[in-house]
Design a protein around this motif. Structure first.
Motif, PDB file in Angstrom:
ATOM      1  N   ARG A 198       0.833  -1.138  -0.143  1.00 55.75           N
ATOM      2  CA  ARG A 198       0.018   0.011  -0.011  1.00 55.75           C
ATOM      3  C   ARG A 198       0.762   1.313  -0.213  1.00 55.75           C
ATOM      4  N   TYR A 199       1.862   1.256   0.561  1.00 59.84           N
ATOM      5  CA  TYR A 199       2.807   2.588   1.010  1.00 59.84           C
ATOM      6  C   TYR A 199       4.047   2.325   0.152  1.00 59.84           C
ATOM      7  N   GLN A 200       3.813   3.170  -1.230  1.00 56.20           N
ATOM      8  CA  GLN A 200       4.978   3.121  -2.176  1.00 56.20           C
ATOM      9  C   GLN A 200       6.041   3.997  -1.822  1.00 56.20           C
ATOM     10  N   CYS A 201       7.123   3.743  -2.203  1.00 60.01           N
ATOM     11  CA  CYS A 201       8.121   4.608  -2.265  1.00 60.01           C
ATOM     12  C   CYS A 201       8.039   5.612  -3.182  1.00 60.01           C
ATOM     13  N   PRO A 202       8.450   7.037  -2.590  1.00 60.11           N
ATOM     14  CA  PRO A 202       8.735   8.243  -3.480  1.00 60.11           C
ATOM     15  C   PRO A 202       9.734   7.904  -4.437  1.00 60.11           C
ATOM     16  N   ASP A 203       9.811   8.745  -5.587  1.00 62.80           N
ATOM     17  CA  ASP A 203      10.933   8.506  -6.508  1.00 62.80           C
ATOM     18  C   ASP A 203      12.404   8.726  -6.054  1.00 62.80           C
ATOM     19  N   GLY A 204      13.038   7.719  -6.185  1.00 65.70           N
ATOM     20  CA  GLY A 204      14.465   7.608  -5.885  1.00 65.70           C
ATOM     21  C   GLY A 204      14.658   6.886  -4.513  1.00 65.70           C
ATOM     22  N   PHE A 205      13.596   6.436  -3.758  1.00 67.76           N
ATOM     23  CA  PHE A 205      13.776   5.667  -2.499  1.00 67.76           C
ATOM     24  C   PHE A 205      13.377   4.122  -2.679  1.00 67.76           C
ATOM     25  N   GLU A 206      14.209   3.506  -1.834  1.00 66.55           N
ATOM     26  CA  GLU A 206      13.981   1.991  -1.557  1.00 66.55           C
ATOM     27  C   GLU A 206      13.538   1.645  -0.421  1.00 66.55           C
ATOM     28  N   ARG A 207      13.135   0.512  -0.087  1.00 68.03           N
ATOM     29  CA  ARG A 207      12.945   0.170   1.362  1.00 68.03           C
ATOM     30  C   ARG A 207      14.438  -0.466   1.798  1.00 68.03           C
ATOM     31  N   ILE A 208      14.818  -0.097   3.102  1.00 72.18           N
ATOM     32  CA  ILE A 208      16.019  -0.584   3.381  1.00 72.18           C
ATOM     33  C   ILE A 208      15.857  -2.158   3.596  1.00 72.18           C
ATOM     34  N   ALA A 209      17.320  -2.952   3.464  1.00 73.01           N
ATOM     35  CA  ALA A 209      17.161  -4.159   3.198  1.00 73.01           C
ATOM     36  C   ALA A 209      16.790  -4.946   4.525  1.00 73.01           C
ATOM     37  N   ALA A 210      16.320  -6.071   4.467  1.00 71.10           N
ATOM     38  CA  ALA A 210      15.682  -6.875   5.485  1.00 71.10           C
ATOM     39  C   ALA A 210      15.783  -8.321   5.199  1.00 71.10           C
ATOM     40  N   ASP A 211      16.059  -9.116   6.388  1.00 68.64           N
ATOM     41  CA  ASP A 211      15.886 -10.590   5.989  1.00 68.64           C
ATOM     42  C   ASP A 211      14.449 -11.179   6.080  1.00 68.64           C
ATOM     43  N   SER A 212      14.382 -12.149   5.475  1.00 74.57           N
ATOM     44  CA  SER A 212      12.928 -12.598   5.405  1.00 74.57           C
ATOM     45  C   SER A 212      12.389 -12.978   6.810  1.00 74.57           C
ATOM     46  N   LEU A 213      12.908 -13.446   7.715  1.00 73.11           N
ATOM     47  CA  LEU A 213      12.676 -13.672   9.134  1.00 73.11           C
ATOM     48  C   LEU A 213      12.722 -12.415   9.839  1.00 73.11           C
ATOM     49  N   SER A 214      12.865 -11.372   9.470  1.00 73.39           N
ATOM     50  CA  SER A 214      13.215 -10.138  10.518  1.00 73.39           C
ATOM     51  C   SER A 214      12.169  -9.692  10.544  1.00 73.39           C
ATOM     52  N   TYR A 215      12.128  -8.703  11.790  1.00 73.46           N
ATOM     53  CA  TYR A 215      11.051  -7.983  12.348  1.00 73.46           C
ATOM     54  C   TYR A 215      10.494  -6.960  11.302  1.00 73.46           C
ATOM     55  N   ALA A 216      11.393  -6.292  10.425  1.00 76.90           N
ATOM     56  CA  ALA A 216      11.227  -5.336   9.357  1.00 76.90           C
ATOM     57  C   ALA A 216      10.117  -6.208   8.535  1.00 76.90           C
ATOM     58  N   ALA A 217      10.615  -7.396   8.043  1.00 77.32           N
ATOM     59  CA  ALA A 217       9.679  -8.152   7.039  1.00 77.32           C
ATOM     60  C   ALA A 217       8.426  -8.439   7.451  1.00 77.32           C
ATOM     61  N   PHE A 218       8.371  -8.853   8.978  1.00 76.19           N
ATOM     62  CA  PHE A 218       7.287  -9.175   9.465  1.00 76.19           C
ATOM     63  C   PHE A 218       6.116  -7.910   9.386  1.00 76.19           C
ATOM     64  N   LEU A 219       6.702  -6.749   9.594  1.00 78.73           N
ATOM     65  CA  LEU A 219       5.736  -5.674   9.770  1.00 78.73           C
ATOM     66  C   LEU A 219       5.419  -5.293   8.440  1.00 78.73           C
ATOM     67  N   ARG A 220       6.274  -5.365   7.469  1.00 77.93           N
ATOM     68  CA  ARG A 220       5.955  -5.102   5.953  1.00 77.93           C
ATOM     69  C   ARG A 220       4.933  -5.857   5.396  1.00 77.93           C
ATOM     70  N   SER A 221       4.815  -7.141   5.933  1.00 80.98           N
ATOM     71  CA  SER A 221       3.897  -8.218   5.415  1.00 80.98           C
ATOM     72  C   SER A 221       2.356  -8.082   6.294  1.00 80.98           C
ATOM     73  N   LEU A 222       2.330  -7.053   7.065  1.00 80.31           N
ATOM     74  CA  LEU A 222       1.132  -7.040   7.904  1.00 80.31           C
ATOM     75  C   LEU A 222      -0.254  -6.781   7.055  1.00 80.31           C
ATOM     76  N   LYS A 223      -1.181  -7.477   7.234  1.00 82.87           N
ATOM     77  CA  LYS A 223      -2.457  -7.215   6.562  1.00 82.87           C
ATOM     78  C   LYS A 223      -3.219  -5.955   6.877  1.00 82.87           C
ATOM     79  N   LEU A 224      -3.578  -5.281   5.991  1.00 83.62           N
ATOM     80  CA  LEU A 224      -4.635  -3.973   6.117  1.00 83.62           C
ATOM     81  C   LEU A 224      -5.992  -4.332   6.003  1.00 83.62           C
ATOM     82  N   MET A 225      -6.915  -3.299   6.586  1.00 79.08           N
ATOM     83  CA  MET A 225      -8.225  -3.389   6.368  1.00 79.08           C
ATOM     84  C   MET A 225      -8.436  -2.497   5.109  1.00 79.08           C
ATOM     85  N   PRO A 226      -9.621  -2.886   4.139  1.00 78.03           N
ATOM     86  CA  PRO A 226      -9.803  -2.194   2.975  1.00 78.03           C
ATOM     87  C   PRO A 226      -9.673  -0.514   3.437  1.00 78.03           C
ATOM     88  N   PHE A 227      -9.223   0.267   2.373  1.00 79.54           N
ATOM     89  CA  PHE A 227      -8.765   1.585   2.745  1.00 79.54           C
ATOM     90  C   PHE A 227      -9.889   2.447   3.276  1.00 79.54           C
TER      91      PHE A 227
END
Length: 270
Positions: free
Chosen positions: A50-79
């Protein structure tokens, strides 16, 4: 049944204070524009999609089992889903949010600001079966209360009961004691926490994602619960709608819709 004094202290942990920020006078049309920036995909149902990177930005690297990856994968309710309180009412005001986590809350006034932070951390550790690392401090004595000492069961139902046990006896003060200071906001990571314990007021918000461009400029995404207990929701950036819902990681004040933090309030789970 909790005693009245601990209950009062815990309830005050997310209540209003002089640092609470009111509606900054954004007109209705401006509020609508904050919710419809091109890098918010209103049809997407996870943090990362849902939350896209502005031009020129990238998500910082995260291992698949990391807390960062878990948070990014969290489900959201309809907008269009509004933020609801624990008792089925609309939280007020609604304009502070541009997304709601698809995560049920118990019908008790317990999962407030620090509790939502602890819930996210606990859910992550439970998901990777790191049961011995699920532990949060009590307000009364500052001592940790591990999940593995609370129960011998390892079911999700027992985990949820444990979290309610923690919510009932912890707040921003006890959580802040448990967290470690981050030396510089330039080092911000998903899962970090902006937290003020106050005297007696406090608040805590969770860093859900972090992105960076080639020049080293860093943006981050925030989520909160509040009082009364309510669904955890993604915060807009009311003062900088051109990058909302992202916030820029820089030293000084960090003004969210309902609270003002300092960059030095950044903490991390050990």
């Amino acid at each position: 049944m909790k005693s009245l004094l601990p209950l009062l202290l815990i309830c005050l942990s997310c209540s209003q204070s002089p640092k609470k920020v009111s509606d900054p006078g954004i007109k209705s049309a401006q509020k609508d524009s904050i919710h419809s920036k091109s890098y918010i995909d209103t049809s997407a149902r996870t943090i990362e999609s849902r939350y896209q990177c502005p031009d020129g930005f990238e998500r910082i690297a995260a291992d698949s089992l990391s807390y960062a990856a878990f948070l990014r994968s969290l489900k959201l309710m309809p907008f269009s889903h509004p933020v609801m309180t624990y008792d089925g009412k609309l939280r007020q005001p609604q304009w502070v949010s541009c997304g709601v986590l698809d995560q049920d809350i118990d019908p008790q006034n317990l999962q407030q600001c620090a509790d939502a932070v602890m819930r996210l951390r606990g859910e992550y550790l439970f998901s990777i079966k790191a049961f011995d690392k699920i532990s949060f401090n009590f307000l009364s004595d500052g001592r940790p209360r591990p999940f593995t000492q609370y129960t011998t069961e390892r079911s999700y139902a027992s985990f949820r009961k444990y979290m309610l046990y923690i919510f009932d006896r912890a707040n921003t003060a006890s959580l802040k004691q448990q967290l470690q200071s981050v030396a510089s906001i330039a080092d911000i990571q998903p899962g970090d926490v902006l937290i003020q314990s106050g005297n007696p007021h406090g608040h805590a918000v969770n860093v859900m994602d972090v992105i960076r461009n080639s020049d080293g400029k860093t943006y981050f995404l925030l989520a909160q619960s509040y009082m009364p207990a309510q669904e955890t929701h993604i915060l807009i950036n009311p003062n900088f709608p051109e990058i909302s819902p992202w916030y820029e990681a820089k030293e000084g004040k960090i003004v969210t819709p309902e609270w003002e933090f300092n960059s030095t309030d950044l903490r991390r789970f050990p």
